[in-house]
Design a protein around this motif. Structure first.
Motif, PDB file in Angstrom:
ATOM      1  N   GLN A   8     156.285 -63.590 -10.705  1.00  0.00           N
ATOM      2  CA  GLN A   8     154.956 -63.005 -10.657  1.00  0.00           C
ATOM      3  C   GLN A   8     155.038 -61.503 -10.878  1.00  0.00           C
ATOM      4  N   THR A   9     156.093 -60.874 -10.369  1.00  0.00           N
ATOM      5  CA  THR A   9     156.250 -59.436 -10.549  1.00  0.00           C
ATOM      6  C   THR A   9     156.380 -59.096 -12.025  1.00  0.00           C
ATOM      7  N   GLY A  10     157.200 -59.859 -12.744  1.00  0.00           N
ATOM      8  CA  GLY A  10     157.360 -59.627 -14.180  1.00  0.00           C
ATOM      9  C   GLY A  10     156.056 -59.827 -14.927  1.00  0.00           C
ATOM     10  N   ALA A  11     155.325 -60.851 -14.570  1.00  0.00           N
ATOM     11  CA  ALA A  11     154.047 -61.125 -15.215  1.00  0.00           C
ATOM     12  C   ALA A  11     153.045 -60.026 -14.897  1.00  0.00           C
ATOM     13  N   ARG A  12     153.031 -59.584 -13.646  1.00  0.00           N
ATOM     14  CA  ARG A  12     152.104 -58.525 -13.251  1.00  0.00           C
ATOM     15  C   ARG A  12     152.430 -57.225 -13.990  1.00  0.00           C
ATOM     16  N   ASP A  13     153.727 -56.899 -14.093  1.00  0.00           N
ATOM     17  CA  ASP A  13     154.133 -55.686 -14.799  1.00  0.00           C
ATOM     18  C   ASP A  13     153.750 -55.753 -16.271  1.00  0.00           C
ATOM     19  N   GLN A  14     153.970 -56.896 -16.907  1.00  0.00           N
ATOM     20  CA  GLN A  14     153.612 -57.058 -18.318  1.00  0.00           C
ATOM     21  C   GLN A  14     152.108 -56.947 -18.503  1.00  0.00           C
ATOM     22  N   LEU A  15     151.353 -57.555 -17.603  1.00  0.00           N
ATOM     23  CA  LEU A  15     149.900 -57.487 -17.673  1.00  0.00           C
ATOM     24  C   LEU A  15     149.421 -56.044 -17.521  1.00  0.00           C
ATOM     25  N   MET A  16     149.996 -55.312 -16.567  1.00  0.00           N
ATOM     26  CA  MET A  16     149.607 -53.918 -16.366  1.00  0.00           C
ATOM     27  C   MET A  16     149.939 -53.081 -17.606  1.00  0.00           C
ATOM     28  N   ASN A  17     151.100 -53.318 -18.202  1.00  0.00           N
ATOM     29  CA  ASN A  17     151.463 -52.590 -19.426  1.00  0.00           C
ATOM     30  C   ASN A  17     150.481 -52.885 -20.552  1.00  0.00           C
ATOM     31  N   ASP A  18     150.107 -54.156 -20.697  1.00  0.00           N
ATOM     32  CA  ASP A  18     149.156 -54.530 -21.743  1.00  0.00           C
ATOM     33  C   ASP A  18     147.791 -53.903 -21.496  1.00  0.00           C
ATOM     34  N   LEU A  19     147.350 -53.897 -20.249  1.00  0.00           N
ATOM     35  CA  LEU A  19     146.048 -53.304 -19.943  1.00  0.00           C
ATOM     36  C   LEU A  19     146.061 -51.794 -20.187  1.00  0.00           C
ATOM     37  N   LYS A  20     147.171 -51.134 -19.841  1.00  0.00           N
ATOM     38  CA  LYS A  20     147.291 -49.704 -20.126  1.00  0.00           C
ATOM     39  C   LYS A  20     147.240 -49.455 -21.631  1.00  0.00           C
ATOM     40  N   SER A  21     147.880 -50.336 -22.383  1.00  0.00           N
ATOM     41  CA  SER A  21     147.878 -50.212 -23.837  1.00  0.00           C
ATOM     42  C   SER A  21     146.471 -50.412 -24.401  1.00  0.00           C
ATOM     43  N   VAL A  22     145.745 -51.388 -23.864  1.00  0.00           N
ATOM     44  CA  VAL A  22     144.368 -51.632 -24.304  1.00  0.00           C
ATOM     45  C   VAL A  22     143.518 -50.403 -24.025  1.00  0.00           C
ATOM     46  N   ILE A  23     143.672 -49.837 -22.832  1.00  0.00           N
ATOM     47  CA  ILE A  23     142.889 -48.657 -22.471  1.00  0.00           C
ATOM     48  C   ILE A  23     143.240 -47.473 -23.375  1.00  0.00           C
ATOM     49  N   ALA A  24     144.541 -47.269 -23.608  1.00  0.00           N
ATOM     50  CA  ALA A  24     144.967 -46.167 -24.479  1.00  0.00           C
ATOM     51  C   ALA A  24     144.424 -46.352 -25.892  1.00  0.00           C
ATOM     52  N   ASP A  25     144.520 -47.584 -26.410  1.00  0.00           N
ATOM     53  CA  ASP A  25     143.993 -47.849 -27.762  1.00  0.00           C
ATOM     54  C   ASP A  25     142.485 -47.619 -27.817  1.00  0.00           C
ATOM     55  N   ALA A  26     141.786 -48.042 -26.764  1.00  0.00           N
ATOM     56  CA  ALA A  26     140.334 -47.855 -26.722  1.00  0.00           C
ATOM     57  C   ALA A  26     139.983 -46.374 -26.699  1.00  0.00           C
ATOM     58  N   GLU A  27     140.734 -45.595 -25.917  1.00  0.00           N
ATOM     59  CA  GLU A  27     140.479 -44.158 -25.859  1.00  0.00           C
ATOM     60  C   GLU A  27     140.695 -43.497 -27.227  1.00  0.00           C
TER      61      GLU A  27
END
Length: 106
Positions: A8-27
């Protein structure tokens, strides 16, 4: 079939990285949206959509991992209660008593 993420930790970390990437791309897309035209705009939009789809996929995998862990915990708990009914009753009564005392002191 989707690849299962082992922890779950690995999945959570990957999800957080993807969400940060989505936010950065959106910005970036919002900041430069007025200056992008033609192919640049199309490429930025496609990159944003790919990142968003990746984040959604990771969220689904994380959700599946959490559901699976919850099912496993419920199964183990059910087996324990069936094998140790009186001990389970005693544990439940003790927890209930402690909660009752804690609530009544407020």
């Amino acid at each position: 079939m989707m690849e299962k993420i082992p922890t779950q930790t690995g999945a959570r970390d990957q999800l957080m990285n993807d969400l940060k990437s989505v936010i950065a791309d959106a910005e970036v897309w919002l900041r430069s949206g007025t200056s992008l035209t033609g192919e640049d705009l199309k490429a930025a939009k496609e990159k944003f959509e790919r990142t968003l789809v990746g984040a959604k996929d990771d969220l689904m995998r994380y959700q599946e991992a959490v559901v699976e862990k919850t099912r496993e915990a419920a199964k183990v708990t059910d087996e324990y209660v069936h094998e140790n009914p009186w001990r389970s009753i005693a544990i439940g009564a003790s927890v209930g008593l402690l909660l009752g005392v804690a609530i009544s002191r407020r």
